[in-house]
Design an enzyme around this catalytic site. Structure first.
Site, PDB file in Angstrom:
ATOM      1  CB  CYS A 240      -0.940   0.001   1.203  1.00  0.00           C
ATOM      2  SG  CYS A 240      -2.034  -1.427   1.251  1.00  0.00           S
TER       3      CYS A 240
ATOM      4  CE  LYS B  15      -7.287  -1.994   4.764  1.00  0.00           C
ATOM      5  NZ  LYS B  15      -6.902  -1.416   3.452  1.00  0.00           N
TER       6      LYS B  15
ATOM      7  NE  ARG C 215      -5.242  -8.544   1.185  1.00  0.00           N
ATOM      8  CZ  ARG C 215      -4.646  -8.759   2.350  1.00  0.00           C
ATOM      9  NH1 ARG C 215      -4.081  -9.935   2.594  1.00  0.00           N
ATOM     10  NH2 ARG C 215      -4.598  -7.811   3.271  1.00  0.00           N
TER      11      ARG C 215
ATOM     12  CE  LYS D 276     -11.273  -3.506   4.098  1.00  0.00           C
ATOM     13  NZ  LYS D 276     -10.588  -2.968   2.918  1.00  0.00           N
TER      14      LYS D 276
ATOM     15  CB  SER E  60     -14.275  -9.627   0.345  1.00  0.00           C
ATOM     16  OG  SER E  60     -13.014  -9.776   0.991  1.00  0.00           O
TER      17      SER E  60
ATOM     18  CE1 TYR F 169     -17.135  -5.804  -2.317  1.00  0.00           C
ATOM     19  CE2 TYR F 169     -16.965  -6.452  -0.007  1.00  0.00           C
ATOM     20  CZ  TYR F 169     -16.412  -5.878  -1.138  1.00  0.00           C
ATOM     21  OH  TYR F 169     -15.137  -5.354  -1.082  1.00  0.00           O
TER      22      TYR F 169
END
Length: 323
Positions: free
Chosen positions: A126, A191, A201, A244, A270, A309
């Site tokens: 990152c 996070k 990913r 998160k 996810s 999602y």
């Protein structure tokens, strides 16, 4: 002696005393856009989620419109990666192109632009890397540059997810200097270095090429450190705070919501999505009941908005209930 069951005697009674509600207005739907043409590529580990090329993206935007979703979180998948993640801040990169296109089709839609280098770097980290070390301060100008690029394209909110120290300050100063004083920052403040990110990913092609992200993402064991991170981001100029993952970190959201007067955003990630989908596909759970219970649980924990999602399904179910 109290009889609390008196308030559970009928649907209408339960509706009347319900403490927390999930609303379509509070849902944020993540989307993945990729370079190329005629691409609608399924993410195998996330049933129902796809990568879209720009020419196929209107299909997804139309679904979002029909669902009544008012905000999306956008991730880009470039066709080129390099050591410095140049695709993240190129003004003709995949994310700015997608933002401009979406704004032409659906001007009112709130576009939240994720800001990070991991999808764009050849090493998958990152930030910039030197001798195996992820560089903090040297990465900040690139994150700021990406934020300006997205704001110029029409992004409504900038969401840095990189977890570099002082990045909110760097982005806020850069946005203000470029004239984007009223563009808010939704910071991934809490996070954690989590195992729940695996399917993402796959979707974003962002797995690290070496090592892991534990030197910049947070230790899952640390709650007070999360409060420190959140407090620092607020001081630097954050307008929203993201926690998160979500389900294993409801305590973080609850404490943050009680300690700070700022909107808390839960990211139902996810892995959390994939587990529900897998169990539902095997007939082990009732998908709707589990998803809606998860959503209201996040609201009860203090979340004002939910990145999920499941957003399109949740919106559909909420509309069905209204009927």
């Amino acid at each position: 002696m109290e009889r609390t069951r008196r308030l559970r005697t009928s649907n209408y009674m339960r509706d009347m005393v319900r403490e927390n509600h999930v609303r379509i207005d509070e849902l944020i739907y993540p989307i993945f856009v990729t370079e190329g043409e005629d691409i609608k590529h399924p993410v195998e580990s996330m049933p129902g989620i796809y990568q879209y090329s720009l020419d196929r993206l209107p299909e997804e935007i139309n679904r979002i419109k029909e669902a009544g979703i008012k905000a999306i979180l956008i991730f880009g998948i470039p066709d080129h990666k390099d050591e410095v993640g140049s695709g993240a801040y190129a003004e003709d990169g995949i994310v700015p192109k997608a933002i401009r296109q979406i704004k032409k089709e659906y001007e009112e839609l709130i576009i939240i632009a994720d800001v990070c280098l991991c999808e764009y770097t050849s090493h998958g980290h990152c930030g910039l890397v030197k001798d195996g070390v992820i560089l903090n301060d040297e990465t900040l100008p690139l994150l700021a540059k990406a934020s300006i690029s997205y704001a110029k394209a029409g992004a409504d909110i900038i969401a840095p997810s990189d977890m570099m120290d002082l990045r909110v300050k760097a982005i806020r100063e850069a946005l203000d200097e470029a004239g984007f004083v009223y563009t808010p920052i939704m910071s991934y403040s809490a996070k954690f270095a989590s195992g729940y990110y695996g399917p993402f990913r796959d979707a974003a092609h962002s797995a690290p090429g070496f090592g892991d992200r534990k030197t910049y993402q947070m230790d899952p064991a640390n709650g007070q450190e999360a409060m420190r991170e959140i407090g620092e981001d607020i001081e630097e100029g954050a307008d929203f705070i993201i926690a998160k993952p979500a389900l294993a970190y409801m305590d973080i959201m609850k404490e943050a919501s009680m300690k700070y007067n700022i909107p808390i955003v839960a990211y139902n990630v996810s892995g959390e999505y994939a587990m529900v989908k897998a169990a539902a596909a095997n007939g082990w759970i009732d998908e709707k009941k589990i998803v809606m219970e998860n959503m209201v649980g996040l609201k009860r924990a203090g979340a004002k908005m939910i990145i999920t999602y499941h957003a399109l399904d949740v919106a559909k179910w909420l509309k069905e209930e209204e009927r």
